[in-house]
Design an enzyme around this catalytic site. Structure first.
Site, PDB file in Angstrom:
ATOM      1  N   LYS A  15       0.825  -1.210   0.000  1.00  0.00           N
ATOM      2  CA  LYS A  15       0.000   0.000   0.000  1.00  0.00           C
ATOM      3  C   LYS A  15       0.860   1.262   0.000  1.00  0.00           C
ATOM      4  O   LYS A  15       0.598   2.222  -0.735  1.00  0.00           O
ATOM      5  CB  LYS A  15      -0.934  -0.025   1.216  1.00  0.00           C
ATOM      6  CG  LYS A  15      -1.867   1.160   1.347  1.00  0.00           C
ATOM      7  CD  LYS A  15      -2.961   0.872   2.355  1.00  0.00           C
ATOM      8  CE  LYS A  15      -2.483   0.972   3.788  1.00  0.00           C
ATOM      9  NZ  LYS A  15      -2.550   2.363   4.325  1.00  0.00           N
ATOM     10  N   SER A  16       1.892   1.281   0.816  1.00  0.00           N
ATOM     11  CA  SER A  16       2.738   2.470   0.935  1.00  0.00           C
ATOM     12  C   SER A  16       3.400   2.817  -0.390  1.00  0.00           C
ATOM     13  O   SER A  16       3.439   3.982  -0.803  1.00  0.00           O
ATOM     14  CB  SER A  16       3.810   2.249   2.006  1.00  0.00           C
ATOM     15  OG  SER A  16       3.239   2.105   3.276  1.00  0.00           O
ATOM     16  N   GLY A  87      -4.936   8.752   5.445  1.00  0.00           N
ATOM     17  CA  GLY A  87      -4.038   9.805   5.904  1.00  0.00           C
ATOM     18  C   GLY A  87      -2.850   9.972   4.975  1.00  0.00           C
ATOM     19  O   GLY A  87      -2.337  11.083   4.793  1.00  0.00           O
ATOM     20  N   ASP A 292       2.916  -0.149  12.538  1.00  0.00           N
ATOM     21  CA  ASP A 292       1.684  -0.721  11.977  1.00  0.00           C
ATOM     22  C   ASP A 292       1.476  -2.171  12.383  1.00  0.00           C
ATOM     23  O   ASP A 292       0.347  -2.681  12.319  1.00  0.00           O
ATOM     24  CB  ASP A 292       1.701  -0.623  10.448  1.00  0.00           C
ATOM     25  CG  ASP A 292       1.421   0.789   9.957  1.00  0.00           C
ATOM     26  OD1 ASP A 292       0.893   1.595  10.737  1.00  0.00           O
ATOM     27  OD2 ASP A 292       1.746   1.078   8.790  1.00  0.00           O
ATOM     28  N   ARG A 365      -6.553  -2.498  10.935  1.00  0.00           N
ATOM     29  CA  ARG A 365      -5.534  -3.354  11.558  1.00  0.00           C
ATOM     30  C   ARG A 365      -6.047  -3.994  12.851  1.00  0.00           C
ATOM     31  O   ARG A 365      -5.708  -5.133  13.160  1.00  0.00           O
ATOM     32  CB  ARG A 365      -4.250  -2.558  11.796  1.00  0.00           C
ATOM     33  CG  ARG A 365      -3.686  -1.994  10.499  1.00  0.00           C
ATOM     34  CD  ARG A 365      -2.228  -1.607  10.606  1.00  0.00           C
ATOM     35  NE  ARG A 365      -1.831  -0.864   9.424  1.00  0.00           N
ATOM     36  CZ  ARG A 365      -1.509  -1.401   8.255  1.00  0.00           C
ATOM     37  NH1 ARG A 365      -1.544  -2.711   8.110  1.00  0.00           N
ATOM     38  NH2 ARG A 365      -1.159  -0.642   7.236  1.00  0.00           N
TER      39      ARG A 365
END
Length: 408
Positions: A15-16, A87, A292, A365
């Site tokens: 995702k990042s 975010g 995370d 999460r």
């Protein structure tokens, strides 16, 4: 003795990295072809905002093709840019839009609209960005396009998103110098190396998401049914894998095979075997690189020996939800002996529960950690809200049901 079975789990793309590649591709002077792009809700929010800025793209399954607009080709949006729950989208776009020749407004859902944004606004303001927040320091973010200047900035908080926002804004200011005390996610640095060398066509392949892998790593370690877990093409960037260091120190049996590079990103296959684990000290230097994974690490702590202790993790308070509070609610439901701290928590492990209902959560999460807890428990564990998992892991429910069938 049960026969050992190996189950292959399908992971989502990172995702990042997907966020970053989409934004870089939007201002690339040519076509970007991305193999294994994440279709999670957060990354789709980034694409939606870029589309409103005039960026043309096609997305078929996990192949993304972007027709870059060049640095100065983005268009003034006709409406507010909705970042959804992401975010990352909001912070990165703040950097991208600060140096444009038009004004824009970033908004988000109810959860994102409560998250603090001052930390990204401060360095951008030093770059001459003109940005307004709500009186609470949150979205909506009003950005008035300005001529930016480079800065030298020492980061007071270790945040890869803030650093990346400065780096993206530096497309329009000239290179800024950014210093920080510890190493954290360096995906932007690695992508910049590729981006700077690309000509008219930029092709990039994204690894599978390490944070998503962490849920199945914990299941593989702690399950009592002799199930091994196989995970392919997992991103193994050393600024992301502090979680592996911790669980291996706890006693986890994990093999890494077929190591290679996707561009500048290290990748490998993981094979996780059931292991006896004990809780260990989590040193503060590792916290930024496993922030995370802390929710699922705490679940492993429940099934390990010895006291679990976490400190120096106050960043968890400002995630999608207050994750320290959310996790301690789980500990309370499990009737653990625990203590909630401002920057973490402590608990004594226990699996002496037969039937519990976990608190509902909107955090992806926390929801996936609850699901793994239910798979590992010998008692009956009820939980709600699979939907939130789609924020980062669209096919989590499918993989969960696959394990549940084997687990039954």
């Amino acid at each position: 003795m049960r026969q050992v079975k190996t189950i292959k789990i399908n992971l989502p793309p990172d995702k990042s990295i997907s966020h970053r590649v989409a934004i870089f591709g939007s201002v690339f002077d040519g076509e970007t072809i991305v193999e294994n792009f994440s279709t999670c809700e957060d990354c789709l929010s980034t694409l939606s905002c870029l589309e409103k800025l005039g960026v043309k793209f096609s997305l078929e399954k996990s192949i993304l093709k972007i027709q870059g607009k060049g640095l100065y080709g983005l268009e003034k949006p006709n409406e507010n840019l909705d970042c959804g729950n992401s975010g990352t989208t909001m912070r990165f776009l703040t950097g991208l839009l600060a140096g444009q020749k038009f004004d824009s407004v970033l908004v988000g859902d109810k959860s994102l609209s409560k998250r603090p944004m001052e930390r990204v606004i401060k360095p951008l303001s030093l770059m001459n960005a003109k940005i307004e927040l709500s009186e609470n320091g949150t979205a909506p973010i009003k950005i008035f396009g300005s001529a930016l200047k480079p800065i030298s900035y020492e980061m007071p908080v270790e945040s890869a998103q803030v650093k990346s926002a400065i780096q993206i804004a530096s497309f329009y200011s000239g290179e800024s110098k950014i210093s920080h005390k510890t190493n954290f996610r360096n995906h932007t640095d690695l992508i910049l190396k590729e981006f700077s060398k690309a000509q008219k066509n930029w092709k990039i392949k994204i690894p599978n998401d390490f944070s998503s892998a962490s849920f199945w790593i914990v299941f593989g370690i702690a399950n009592k049914r002799n199930l091994k877990i196989s995970l392919k093409n997992v991103g193994l960037n050393p600024t992301r894998t502090a979680f592996l260091k911790v669980v291996k120190k706890m006693g986890a049996k994990i093999k890494i095979k077929n190591q290679k590079l996707f561009g500048n990103e290290p990748v490998g296959d993981l094979l996780i075997s059931p292991s006896k684990t004990k809780n260990v000290e989590i040193v503060s230097e590792l916290i930024p690189n496993l922030i995370d994974e802390i929710p699922i690490l705490s679940i492993l702590g429940i099934f390990s020996k010895g006291k679990f202790s976490l400190r120096n993790a106050s960043e968890l308070r400002v995630k999608e939800v207050d994750r320290i509070s959310a996790l301690t609610k789980i500990f309370k439901a499990l009737e653990l002996d625990f203590q909630e701290l401002f920057d973490g928590f402590e608990f004594e492990p226990s699996t002496n529960f037969t039937q519990i209902t976990l608190p509902e959560t909107s955090d992806h999460r926390i929801a996936m950690s609850s699901a793994i807890l239910s798979l590992l428990s010998e008692g009956k564990v009820e939980f709600k809200n699979f939907e939130s998992a789609k924020i980062s892991y669209p096919n989590f429910e499918e993989e969960f049901l696959k394990i549940l069938e084997r687990n039954g």
